[in-house]
Design a protein around this motif. Structure first.
Motif, PDB file in Angstrom:
ATOM      1  N   PRO A   5      66.866  55.398   7.621  1.00  0.00           N
ATOM      2  CA  PRO A   5      65.743  56.162   8.171  1.00  0.00           C
ATOM      3  C   PRO A   5      65.560  57.488   7.422  1.00  0.00           C
ATOM      4  O   PRO A   5      66.510  58.116   6.994  1.00  0.00           O
ATOM      5  CB  PRO A   5      66.122  56.395   9.624  1.00  0.00           C
ATOM      6  CG  PRO A   5      67.585  56.160   9.696  1.00  0.00           C
ATOM      7  CD  PRO A   5      67.956  55.248   8.574  1.00  0.00           C
ATOM      8  N   SER A   6      64.312  57.845   7.305  1.00  0.00           N
ATOM      9  CA  SER A   6      63.982  59.083   6.617  1.00  0.00           C
ATOM     10  C   SER A   6      64.084  60.254   7.587  1.00  0.00           C
ATOM     11  O   SER A   6      63.741  60.135   8.763  1.00  0.00           O
ATOM     12  CB  SER A   6      62.567  58.998   6.055  1.00  0.00           C
ATOM     13  OG  SER A   6      62.173  60.243   5.554  1.00  0.00           O
ATOM     14  N   ARG A   7      64.524  61.367   7.073  1.00  0.00           N
ATOM     15  CA  ARG A   7      64.587  62.560   7.916  1.00  0.00           C
ATOM     16  C   ARG A   7      63.245  63.295   7.919  1.00  0.00           C
ATOM     17  O   ARG A   7      62.990  64.106   8.789  1.00  0.00           O
ATOM     18  CB  ARG A   7      65.683  63.496   7.416  1.00  0.00           C
ATOM     19  CG  ARG A   7      67.063  62.957   7.726  1.00  0.00           C
ATOM     20  CD  ARG A   7      68.130  63.874   7.247  1.00  0.00           C
ATOM     21  NE  ARG A   7      68.274  63.665   5.796  1.00  0.00           N
ATOM     22  CZ  ARG A   7      68.935  64.451   4.975  1.00  0.00           C
ATOM     23  NH1 ARG A   7      69.521  65.519   5.441  1.00  0.00           N
ATOM     24  NH2 ARG A   7      69.034  64.179   3.701  1.00  0.00           N
ATOM     25  N   LEU A   8      62.402  63.000   6.938  1.00  0.00           N
ATOM     26  CA  LEU A   8      61.125  63.701   6.832  1.00  0.00           C
ATOM     27  C   LEU A   8      59.989  63.009   7.576  1.00  0.00           C
ATOM     28  O   LEU A   8      59.092  63.657   8.093  1.00  0.00           O
ATOM     29  CB  LEU A   8      60.733  63.846   5.354  1.00  0.00           C
ATOM     30  CG  LEU A   8      61.726  64.605   4.470  1.00  0.00           C
ATOM     31  CD1 LEU A   8      61.289  64.546   3.024  1.00  0.00           C
ATOM     32  CD2 LEU A   8      61.839  66.037   4.941  1.00  0.00           C
ATOM     33  N   SER A  33      59.391  57.770  12.716  1.00  0.00           N
ATOM     34  CA  SER A  33      59.824  56.370  12.627  1.00  0.00           C
ATOM     35  C   SER A  33      58.655  55.406  12.423  1.00  0.00           C
ATOM     36  O   SER A  33      58.804  54.390  11.743  1.00  0.00           O
ATOM     37  CB  SER A  33      60.608  55.985  13.875  1.00  0.00           C
ATOM     38  OG  SER A  33      59.782  56.089  15.010  1.00  0.00           O
ATOM     39  N   ASP A  49      57.762  55.358   8.698  1.00  0.00           N
ATOM     40  CA  ASP A  49      58.839  54.999   7.774  1.00  0.00           C
ATOM     41  C   ASP A  49      58.606  53.582   7.266  1.00  0.00           C
ATOM     42  O   ASP A  49      58.394  52.654   8.059  1.00  0.00           O
ATOM     43  CB  ASP A  49      60.170  55.093   8.505  1.00  0.00           C
ATOM     44  CG  ASP A  49      61.299  55.494   7.597  1.00  0.00           C
ATOM     45  OD1 ASP A  49      61.015  55.921   6.463  1.00  0.00           O
ATOM     46  OD2 ASP A  49      62.456  55.377   8.023  1.00  0.00           O
TER      47      ASP A  49
END
Length: 138
Positions: free
Chosen positions: A38-41, A44, A47
């Motif tokens: 998963p991306s922190r930026l 969800s 993504d």
């Protein structure tokens, strides 16, 4: 320039088709089906499910850029925005001077405004009024 623009459009379409096919083939690989970290930026729901390689992403962007340039180069010459400039060019053309019937192949572009079948004919009513005044004086 139309031949060059057509070639750019064809080249852009070929690159875009290849990028789409490559992305499809990459999505079928077993390694592509593994969940991505998963991306922190990104939230969800934004993504991506599949991480595309950088070359496919760059090819897609390049092909879209080529298509945009090709479409702009192949577009016809822009017409003047001002009505009087357009009408002046039209009235100066040989075709417009030779045409006598309004609405068929040229003619006076202001004829529809001047005739105004749905509006009150002021000139005609002024003539009728002047005739009525002259007849009333006798």
């Amino acid at each position: 320039m139309a031949v060059g623009a057509t070639a750019i459009n064809i080249l852009g379409f070929v690159f875009l088709s290849h990028a789409v096919y490559s992305a499809y083939e990459h999505s079928l690989l077993p390694s592509a089906s593994q969940p991505t970290p998963p991306s922190r930026l990104l939230p969800s729901f934004l993504d991506p499910r599949v991480n595309l390689p950088l070359d496919i992403t760059l090819e897609t962007l390049f092909s879209v850029l080529l298509l945009c340039v090709g479409v702009v180069l192949s577009s016809p010459e822009l017409k003047p925005i001002q009505w009087n400039v357009w009408a002046g060019r039209l009235e100066r053309s040989k075709e417009a001077r030779a045409t006598k019937e309004v609405g068929v192949g040229g003619g006076n572009p202001f004829a529809g405004v001047e005739e105004r079948p749905g509006f009150l004919d002021i000139r005609g009513q002024r003539k009728e009024f002047a005739r009525w005044v002259r007849e009333g004086e006798r």
